[in-house]
Design an enzyme around this catalytic site. Structure first.
Site, PDB file in Angstrom:
ATOM      1  N   ASN A 153      32.832  28.878  43.927  1.00 21.92           N
ATOM      2  CA  ASN A 153      33.682  30.076  43.977  1.00 21.92           C
ATOM      3  C   ASN A 153      32.962  31.115  44.810  1.00 21.92           C
ATOM      4  O   ASN A 153      31.730  31.159  44.811  1.00 21.92           O
ATOM      5  CB  ASN A 153      33.864  30.696  42.585  1.00 21.92           C
ATOM      6  CG  ASN A 153      34.715  29.841  41.696  1.00 21.92           C
ATOM      7  OD1 ASN A 153      35.367  28.913  42.157  1.00 21.92           O
ATOM      8  ND2 ASN A 153      34.702  30.150  40.416  1.00 21.92           N
ATOM      9  N   GLY A 154      33.726  32.001  45.447  1.00 26.52           N
ATOM     10  CA  GLY A 154      33.108  33.066  46.236  1.00 26.52           C
ATOM     11  C   GLY A 154      33.313  32.826  47.715  1.00 26.52           C
ATOM     12  O   GLY A 154      34.068  31.927  48.114  1.00 26.52           O
ATOM     13  N   LYS A 209      44.101  36.084  37.609  1.00 27.44           N
ATOM     14  CA  LYS A 209      43.679  37.012  36.564  1.00 27.44           C
ATOM     15  C   LYS A 209      42.504  37.863  37.004  1.00 27.44           C
ATOM     16  O   LYS A 209      42.443  39.048  36.739  1.00 27.44           O
ATOM     17  CB  LYS A 209      43.302  36.200  35.324  1.00 27.44           C
ATOM     18  CG  LYS A 209      42.949  37.046  34.126  1.00 27.44           C
ATOM     19  CD  LYS A 209      44.177  37.610  33.490  1.00 27.44           C
ATOM     20  CE  LYS A 209      43.900  38.504  32.331  1.00 27.44           C
ATOM     21  NZ  LYS A 209      44.979  39.502  32.196  1.00 27.44           N
ATOM     22  N   TRP A 216      42.216  29.043  43.743  1.00 29.37           N
ATOM     23  CA  TRP A 216      43.139  30.058  44.263  1.00 29.37           C
ATOM     24  C   TRP A 216      42.603  30.348  45.648  1.00 29.37           C
ATOM     25  O   TRP A 216      41.558  30.971  45.809  1.00 29.37           O
ATOM     26  CB  TRP A 216      43.093  31.289  43.374  1.00 29.37           C
ATOM     27  CG  TRP A 216      44.127  32.330  43.672  1.00 29.37           C
ATOM     28  CD1 TRP A 216      45.426  32.348  43.252  1.00 29.37           C
ATOM     29  CD2 TRP A 216      43.941  33.529  44.419  1.00 29.37           C
ATOM     30  NE1 TRP A 216      46.052  33.476  43.709  1.00 29.37           N
ATOM     31  CE2 TRP A 216      45.176  34.228  44.420  1.00 29.37           C
ATOM     32  CE3 TRP A 216      42.874  34.103  45.099  1.00 29.37           C
ATOM     33  CZ2 TRP A 216      45.358  35.437  45.070  1.00 29.37           C
ATOM     34  CZ3 TRP A 216      43.059  35.321  45.734  1.00 29.37           C
ATOM     35  CH2 TRP A 216      44.286  35.978  45.715  1.00 29.37           C
ATOM     36  N   LYS A 223      53.921  46.392  37.016  1.00 26.42           N
ATOM     37  CA  LYS A 223      54.273  45.306  36.087  1.00 26.42           C
ATOM     38  C   LYS A 223      55.524  44.596  36.573  1.00 26.42           C
ATOM     39  O   LYS A 223      55.601  43.372  36.581  1.00 26.42           O
ATOM     40  CB  LYS A 223      54.569  45.845  34.674  1.00 26.42           C
ATOM     41  CG  LYS A 223      53.414  46.306  33.837  1.00 26.42           C
ATOM     42  CD  LYS A 223      52.630  45.196  33.213  1.00 26.42           C
ATOM     43  CE  LYS A 223      51.443  44.861  34.085  1.00 26.42           C
ATOM     44  NZ  LYS A 223      50.234  45.615  33.810  1.00 26.42           N
ATOM     45  N   ARG A 279      42.708  31.616  36.290  1.00 23.68           N
ATOM     46  CA  ARG A 279      41.858  32.134  37.365  1.00 23.68           C
ATOM     47  C   ARG A 279      42.370  31.719  38.741  1.00 23.68           C
ATOM     48  O   ARG A 279      41.870  32.181  39.768  1.00 23.68           O
ATOM     49  CB  ARG A 279      40.426  31.623  37.201  1.00 23.68           C
ATOM     50  CG  ARG A 279      39.759  32.053  35.931  1.00 23.68           C
ATOM     51  CD  ARG A 279      38.364  31.498  35.878  1.00 23.68           C
ATOM     52  NE  ARG A 279      37.518  32.138  36.880  1.00 23.68           N
ATOM     53  CZ  ARG A 279      36.797  33.218  36.665  1.00 23.68           C
ATOM     54  NH1 ARG A 279      36.805  33.784  35.483  1.00 23.68           N
ATOM     55  NH2 ARG A 279      36.069  33.746  37.620  1.00 23.68           N
ATOM     56  N   GLU A 285      52.224  52.350  36.865  1.00 20.43           N
ATOM     57  CA  GLU A 285      51.786  51.112  36.209  1.00 20.43           C
ATOM     58  C   GLU A 285      53.009  50.242  35.869  1.00 20.43           C
ATOM     59  O   GLU A 285      52.993  49.019  36.028  1.00 20.43           O
ATOM     60  CB  GLU A 285      50.959  51.457  34.954  1.00 20.43           C
ATOM     61  CG  GLU A 285      50.784  50.364  33.905  1.00 20.43           C
ATOM     62  CD  GLU A 285      50.158  49.074  34.433  1.00 20.43           C
ATOM     63  OE1 GLU A 285      49.756  49.004  35.597  1.00 20.43           O
ATOM     64  OE2 GLU A 285      50.125  48.093  33.654  1.00 20.43           O
ATOM     65  N   HIS A 343      61.529  64.700  48.224  1.00 21.40           N
ATOM     66  CA  HIS A 343      60.876  64.870  49.527  1.00 21.40           C
ATOM     67  C   HIS A 343      60.963  63.599  50.364  1.00 21.40           C
ATOM     68  O   HIS A 343      59.990  63.177  50.970  1.00 21.40           O
ATOM     69  CB  HIS A 343      59.412  65.286  49.326  1.00 21.40           C
ATOM     70  CG  HIS A 343      59.266  66.568  48.585  1.00 21.40           C
ATOM     71  ND1 HIS A 343      59.579  67.796  49.141  1.00 21.40           N
ATOM     72  CD2 HIS A 343      58.905  66.824  47.301  1.00 21.40           C
ATOM     73  CE1 HIS A 343      59.383  68.750  48.248  1.00 21.40           C
ATOM     74  NE2 HIS A 343      58.975  68.182  47.116  1.00 21.40           N
ATOM     75  N   GLU A 373      54.746  42.463  39.685  1.00 26.27           N
ATOM     76  CA  GLU A 373      53.872  41.319  39.428  1.00 26.27           C
ATOM     77  C   GLU A 373      54.615  40.171  38.760  1.00 26.27           C
ATOM     78  O   GLU A 373      54.444  39.023  39.136  1.00 26.27           O
ATOM     79  CB  GLU A 373      52.730  41.731  38.478  1.00 26.27           C
ATOM     80  CG  GLU A 373      51.637  42.536  39.099  1.00 26.27           C
ATOM     81  CD  GLU A 373      50.536  42.852  38.090  1.00 26.27           C
ATOM     82  OE1 GLU A 373      49.372  42.564  38.379  1.00 26.27           O
ATOM     83  OE2 GLU A 373      50.842  43.389  37.009  1.00 26.27           O
ATOM     84  N   CYS A 395      38.409  31.412  41.347  1.00 25.38           N
ATOM     85  CA  CYS A 395      38.841  30.085  40.977  1.00 25.38           C
ATOM     86  C   CYS A 395      38.086  29.780  39.691  1.00 25.38           C
ATOM     87  O   CYS A 395      37.286  30.592  39.239  1.00 25.38           O
ATOM     88  CB  CYS A 395      38.434  29.068  42.023  1.00 25.38           C
ATOM     89  SG  CYS A 395      38.760  29.576  43.713  1.00 25.38           S
TER      90      CYS A 395
HETATM   91  C1  G6P Z   1      44.004  41.425  39.725  1.00 27.51           C
HETATM   92  C2  G6P Z   1      45.197  41.241  38.816  1.00 27.51           C
HETATM   93  C3  G6P Z   1      45.686  42.617  38.374  1.00 27.51           C
HETATM   94  C4  G6P Z   1      44.536  43.364  37.702  1.00 27.51           C
HETATM   95  C5  G6P Z   1      43.370  43.548  38.664  1.00 27.51           C
HETATM   96  C6  G6P Z   1      42.155  44.184  38.003  1.00 27.51           C
HETATM   97  O1  G6P Z   1      44.421  41.986  40.933  1.00 27.51           O
HETATM   98  O2  G6P Z   1      46.233  40.550  39.461  1.00 27.51           O
HETATM   99  O3  G6P Z   1      46.749  42.458  37.458  1.00 27.51           O
HETATM  100  O4  G6P Z   1      45.003  44.609  37.284  1.00 27.51           O
HETATM  101  O5  G6P Z   1      42.986  42.263  39.140  1.00 27.51           O
HETATM  102  O6  G6P Z   1      41.574  43.291  37.101  1.00 27.51           O
HETATM  103  P1  G6P Z   1      40.436  43.664  36.067  1.00 27.51           P
HETATM  104  O7  G6P Z   1      40.012  42.372  35.438  1.00 27.51           O
HETATM  105  O8  G6P Z   1      39.316  44.294  36.859  1.00 27.51           O
HETATM  106  O9  G6P Z   1      41.016  44.620  35.090  1.00 27.51           O
END
Ligand code: G6P
Length: 607
Positions: A101-102, A602, A75, A481, A27, A477, A500, A484, A2
């Site tokens: 936070n935490g 994020k 969050w 994307k 965040r 990857e 397979h 997400e 958060c």
């Molecule tokens: C979260 C985000 C992902 C990101 C991951 C790692 O799960 O939603 O999109 O790839 O964190 O984040 P970082 O800041 O460690 O690259």
């Protein structure tokens, strides 16, 4: 995960404080709130469910006033998304108000103890336990500082806390344990934030707190002390290199698109990182018996791409483990190097993997975007990728830069191990230097076409992303994307794996994307095309992302995005950018919340 913001000044700070949490929304953004106090010592709290602008309007944030305040954007991790659970939280008599936070792991025991003393709980959060605990300690000790510190000593788990209190009017008390928190030092006000976005509008001078430290901040000064001993710590003020303008949208409709378009420049920056830093990292990687790379989400796939570059160009296969699984799988010891990849440098899972490594005496390293972040400060070897602020929750430019840095380290390691010659490495480096222009051209010439394909296929609910060799992690990857940002189901897998089992899924409601290698990569090229043919033979739709070839015959694709002839060393990176655009345009067609997709944040600073 958060955002916390705090300001102490001698003028009204209401509008500044609301701006601060708006800048932290990436965040987390399911609820938010502010607490303000003025000279009278009355703390007013206003909070609700929703994003900052929405709640600010509903709860009239801007009609509040005060010269000291704390605010939060949430969050949810502990307790549902409700008004009662949103922050700030106050003690029963309203004399103490905190944001946190935490996760406090011993909150149940503390709640029971406090309950026996008559404390009533209005929320399901661990945060409310902390504020009652501070109040309880104050009743015993009569000093705010002692109460705050004693309460911190009783907490187990992780926290970043900011507190204001009617008992000590001009001060923000804050503390940090495995959750990010830093101070901003201004000329007529001081600040607290989970990261610098909380105060970058107002000051670029920052003081980083370490785990196990607390600070007391007034409008004129600050003091940092150790929670365990109460001893004062001398800590330098650092100048941040980012400014707000860099973090603004600059005319693009979304940060995601802006950040995709920044990639040529960001690749330049990754290529300009001092060779000595890259060499140090390469040396660290090859000097240890075991070499691990870890990350999570996008950075896990970045690590996987790195794994192929190390294998192909340095002749070593690092063990790549998703950081959330790291401690259950990785056998690290003093003969290991653990390299973490992270944009934020704060992701809990990746921090835990590094802690696991450190506890077992392994050497640690990191490639990180955010200077001064927890990971940046804990590792033995660090490369700061210098990609500038990435505001969109979806990582694009930062991830691409990390891939480039890993490719550079792999080349150095290859030369050191004599797996490739210095001349070969030079040729590859020159190829990397061609990447910014190639991306620029792709963005200028192909965006509209990729947009049209995304639009045409936007009714499809299931996608398979396929690739082989270094194109396999690109496929994974790219699938992430797509999920997400567009909320469309997508799976990435090696194209050889398709036959397979998964091939049974091919039908009208499943599209495939095939990341096709360059014609020069003969085996890979042939094998990948045969997977595309297997799908076409079952009447499945295949979008080919490929490079120009000399071949006369039509390739087995329903639609294709054809990129210019490209050296194979940089080809996967160019395809990453195509995938960024494909998922972005699919998401805009489906009217998704591009920069802040549902349920994501994020930087996930919880387990
Ligand atoms: C979260 C985000 C992902 C990101 C991951 C790692 O799960 O939603 O999109 O790839 O964190 O984040 P970082 O800041 O460690 O690259």
């Amino acid at each position: 995960m958060c955002g916390i913001a705090g300001i102490v000044a001698h003028e009204d700070i209401t509008a500044k404080l609301v701006d601060s949490i708006r800048n932290l929304e990436y965040r987390g953004y399911d609820s938010c709130g502010v607490a303000l106090m003025n000279g009278s010592g009355v703390i007013s709290v206003s909070k609700n469910v929703g994003a900052v602008d929405e709640v600010s309007e509903k709860e009239n944030f801007l009609k509040m006033s005060g010269n000291i305040g704390i605010a939060h954007t949430r969050w949810a991790t502990h307790g549902n998304v409700t008004k009662a659970n949103s922050h700030p939280h106050s003690s029963g008599n309203k004399a103490f108000t905190i944001t946190h936070n935490g996760i406090v792991s011993n909150h149940d025991n503390l709640r029971t103890e406090l309950g026996k003393k008559g404390y009533k709980f209005k929320s399901g959060t661990d945060t409310e336990v902390i504020v009652h605990l501070i109040d309880d300690q104050f009743k015993k000790l009569g000093s705010v500082e002692s109460a705050f510190v004693n309460a911190m000593r009783k907490l187990e788990g992780t926290y970043a806390i900011a507190m204001i209190t009617a008992h000590d009017k001009g001060k923000i008390y804050c503390s940090r344990m495995e959750s990010p928190l830093l101070l901003g030092v201004g000329s007529d006000a001081n600040y607290v934030g989970s990261d610098f976005n909380a105060f970058i509008n107002y000051t670029k001078s920052a003081v980083f707190l370490e785990d196990g430290e607390y600070a007391i901040v007034t409008h004129e000064n600050h003091v940092v002390k150790k929670i365990a001993t109460g001893k004062t710590v001398e800590r330098d003020v650092q100048e941040l290199q980012w400014d707000l303008e860099m973090a603004q949208k600059g005319g693009f409709p979304h940060y995601m698109l802006k950040e995709i378009y920044e990639q040529p420049q960001i690749v330049h920056r990754a290529l300009d990182i001092d060779g000595a830093e890259i060499r140090e990292m390469a040396k660290a990687a090859i000097n240890q018996k075991n070499f691990f790379i870890t990350g999570v989400g996008t950075t896990f796939y970045v690590a996987q791409i790195g794994q192929y570059y190390f294998s192909n160009y340095a002749g070593i296969t690092p063990m790549v483990i998703s950081s959330d699984e790291f401690r259950f799988l990785a056998q690290v010891d003093s003969k290991s190097l653990v390299l973490a990849i992270s944009q934020s440098g704060e992701t809990y899972d990746t921090l835990s993997a590094l802690r696991h490594a450190k506890a077992r005496k392994a050497k640690t390293a990191a490639i990180i975007n955010v200077m001064g972040s927890s990971m940046a400060r804990m590792v033995d070897h660090l490369v700061l990728q210098g990609s500038g602020p990435e505001i969109c929750v979806i990582s694009t430019k930062a991830a691409l830069a990390q891939m480039i840095v890993l490719a550079r380290i792999a080349l150095e390691a290859g030369v050191m191990r004599k797996h490739i010659t210095a001349k070969e490495a030079k040729t590859k480096e020159k190829e990397l230097r061609k990447l910014p222009n190639a991306i620029d051209k792709l963005l200028n010439e192909q965006s509209a076409f990729i947009h049209a394909i995304a639009k045409k296929q936007s009714n499809i609910r299931h996608w398979l992303f396929l690739g082989r060799g270094r194109y396999y992690p690109v496929a994974r990857e790219s699938a992430l994307k797509m999920k997400e940002v567009s909320y469309v189901h997508a799976e990435g897998m090696p194209s050889g794996f398709l036959k397979h089992g998964t091939i049974a899924l091919i039908d009208d409601d499943l599209n495939s994307v095939v990341f096709t290698p360059t014609e020069d990569e003969k085996d890979l090229f042939k094998l990948t095309l045969s997977s595309a043919e297997e799908i076409r033979a079952r009447n499945g739709y295949v979008l080919g992302i490929r490079f120009k070839t000399k071949l006369k015959q039509k390739l087995p694709f329903s639609d294709e995005i054809v990129l210019p002839k490209t050296p194979s060393f940089i080809a996967p990176f160019l395809q990453v950018v195509v995938a960024h655009l494909l998922s972005y345009f699919t998401a805009t067609t489906l009217k998704r919340n591009i920069d802040r997709p549902r349920a994501l944040a994020k930087s996930v600073t919880v387990e």
